[in-house]
Scaffold this motif. Sequence first.
Motif, short mmCIF file in Angstrom:
data_model
loop_
_atom_site.label_atom_id
_atom_site.label_comp_id
_atom_site.label_asym_id
_atom_site.label_seq_id
_atom_site.Cartn_x
_atom_site.Cartn_y
_atom_site.Cartn_z
N SER A 116 0.83 -1.19 0.00
CA SER A 116 0.00 0.00 0.00
C SER A 116 0.87 1.25 0.00
O SER A 116 0.62 2.22 -0.73
CB SER A 116 -0.92 -0.01 1.22
N GLU A 117 1.92 1.24 0.81
CA GLU A 117 2.85 2.37 0.86
C GLU A 117 3.59 2.53 -0.47
O GLU A 117 3.84 3.65 -0.93
CB GLU A 117 3.86 2.20 2.00
N LEU A 118 3.92 1.40 -1.10
CA LEU A 118 4.57 1.43 -2.41
C LEU A 118 3.65 2.09 -3.43
O LEU A 118 4.07 2.97 -4.20
CB LEU A 118 4.93 0.01 -2.83
N ALA A 119 2.38 1.70 -3.44
CA ALA A 119 1.42 2.28 -4.37
C ALA A 119 1.26 3.78 -4.12
O ALA A 119 1.20 4.58 -5.07
CB ALA A 119 0.08 1.57 -4.26
N THR A 120 1.21 4.17 -2.86
CA THR A 120 1.12 5.59 -2.51
C THR A 120 2.33 6.35 -3.04
O THR A 120 2.21 7.47 -3.54
CB THR A 120 0.98 5.76 -0.99
N THR A 121 3.48 5.74 -2.92
CA THR A 121 4.70 6.37 -3.41
C THR A 121 4.63 6.58 -4.92
O THR A 121 4.95 7.67 -5.42
CB THR A 121 5.93 5.51 -3.04
N TYR A 122 4.21 5.55 -5.64
CA TYR A 122 4.06 5.69 -7.09
C TYR A 122 3.08 6.80 -7.42
O TYR A 122 3.31 7.60 -8.33
CB TYR A 122 3.59 4.38 -7.72
N ARG A 123 1.98 6.86 -6.68
CA ARG A 123 0.98 7.90 -6.93
C ARG A 123 1.59 9.28 -6.72
O ARG A 123 1.41 10.17 -7.55
CB ARG A 123 -0.23 7.72 -6.03
N GLN A 124 2.31 9.46 -5.62
CA GLN A 124 2.91 10.77 -5.36
C GLN A 124 3.95 11.13 -6.41
O GLN A 124 4.15 12.31 -6.71
CB GLN A 124 3.51 10.80 -3.96
N ALA A 125 4.62 10.12 -6.95
CA ALA A 125 5.62 10.35 -8.00
C ALA A 125 4.96 10.54 -9.37
O ALA A 125 5.66 10.74 -10.37
CB ALA A 125 6.60 9.19 -8.05
N LYS A 126 3.62 10.47 -9.39
CA LYS A 126 2.84 10.59 -10.63
C LYS A 126 3.15 9.44 -11.60
O LYS A 126 3.06 9.60 -12.81
CB LYS A 126 3.04 11.95 -11.28
N LYS A 127 3.49 8.29 -11.05
CA LYS A 127 3.68 7.07 -11.84
C LYS A 127 2.43 6.22 -11.65
O LYS A 127 2.43 5.22 -10.95
CB LYS A 127 4.95 6.34 -11.38
N TYR A 128 1.36 6.68 -12.30
CA TYR A 128 0.06 6.10 -12.06
C TYR A 128 -0.05 4.66 -12.56
O TYR A 128 -0.70 3.83 -11.92
CB TYR A 128 -1.03 6.98 -12.67
N ALA A 129 0.57 4.35 -13.67
CA ALA A 129 0.48 2.97 -14.19
C ALA A 129 1.09 1.99 -13.20
O ALA A 129 0.55 0.90 -12.96
CB ALA A 129 1.17 2.87 -15.54
N GLU A 130 2.21 2.38 -12.58
CA GLU A 130 2.85 1.51 -11.58
C GLU A 130 1.97 1.37 -10.35
O GLU A 130 1.85 0.28 -9.78
CB GLU A 130 4.24 2.05 -11.20
N ALA A 131 1.33 2.47 -9.93
CA ALA A 131 0.42 2.42 -8.78
C ALA A 131 -0.76 1.51 -9.08
O ALA A 131 -1.15 0.69 -8.24
CB ALA A 131 -0.07 3.83 -8.43
N VAL A 132 -1.30 1.61 -10.27
CA VAL A 132 -2.43 0.76 -10.67
C VAL A 132 -2.04 -0.71 -10.58
O VAL A 132 -2.81 -1.54 -10.08
CB VAL A 132 -2.91 1.14 -12.09
N ALA A 133 -0.85 -1.05 -11.05
CA ALA A 133 -0.39 -2.44 -11.01
C ALA A 133 -0.30 -2.95 -9.57
O ALA A 133 -0.70 -4.09 -9.28
CB ALA A 133 0.96 -2.57 -11.71
N VAL A 134 0.18 -2.12 -8.67
CA VAL A 134 0.30 -2.54 -7.27
C VAL A 134 -1.09 -2.69 -6.65
O VAL A 134 -1.35 -3.66 -5.93
CB VAL A 134 1.18 -1.56 -6.45
N TYR A 135 -2.00 -1.77 -6.94
CA TYR A 135 -3.35 -1.89 -6.40
C TYR A 135 -4.05 -3.13 -6.93
O TYR A 135 -4.80 -3.80 -6.21
CB TYR A 135 -4.19 -0.64 -6.68
N ALA A 136 -3.79 -3.49 -8.18
CA ALA A 136 -4.36 -4.72 -8.74
C ALA A 136 -3.85 -5.94 -7.96
O ALA A 136 -4.62 -6.87 -7.68
CB ALA A 136 -4.03 -4.83 -10.22
N GLU A 137 -2.57 -5.94 -7.60
CA GLU A 137 -2.03 -7.03 -6.77
C GLU A 137 -2.72 -7.06 -5.42
O GLU A 137 -3.04 -8.14 -4.90
CB GLU A 137 -0.52 -6.84 -6.57
N LEU A 138 -2.93 -5.89 -4.84
CA LEU A 138 -3.57 -5.83 -3.52
C LEU A 138 -5.00 -6.36 -3.58
O LEU A 138 -5.45 -7.05 -2.65
CB LEU A 138 -3.54 -4.40 -2.97
#
Length: 166
Positions: A116-138
């Motif tokens: 969850s923290e990793l996805a938040t980090t991607y979101r803050q870095a504006k790396k939305y595709a990476e955040a989406v991939a992590v949320y899909a895993e979650l």
Amino acid sequence: PNPQSDADKAAYRLIGYGIAEVLALGRVDDKVADAYAAVDKTLGASDETLGRLAAFYKSRMKFDEARGTYRRYADKFEGQGLVAASYREQGQYDGAVDAYRQLVAQDAARAVRWKSELATTYRQAKKYAEAVAVYAELIAEDSANQNRWRWELATDRKSTRLNSSH
């Protein structure tokens, strides 16, 4: 001093923390670490004391010193999580991503938290595709909180579309 009872130890800890805080407020920065060290020397090392010292370092924008302090935590995973958070706080997203990925691999009991923290980090870095991939895993791994992860996923997908339209 050699406090014996729990009440005496708690009072000594509070007084020691107070001394450190007064030194910090008085900008006697070179004595703050010594004040916290005196508490640990008398009562034994504690992550609480280290956390207070790290917070002092961060207040002085000494993030490397803060991270070094977090790395001394008895709870190594919690310390590493605070290291990652400090990277994110500074906008050093690659360092945060690396630290959170290590935590996901090493701390299976709290892997969902670290993802969850990793996805938040991607979101803050504006790396939305990476955040989406992590949320899909979650969503796949944490069925008890699927709705939360779906909401986060939807939010990031919306951000991805908005970002790509500019």
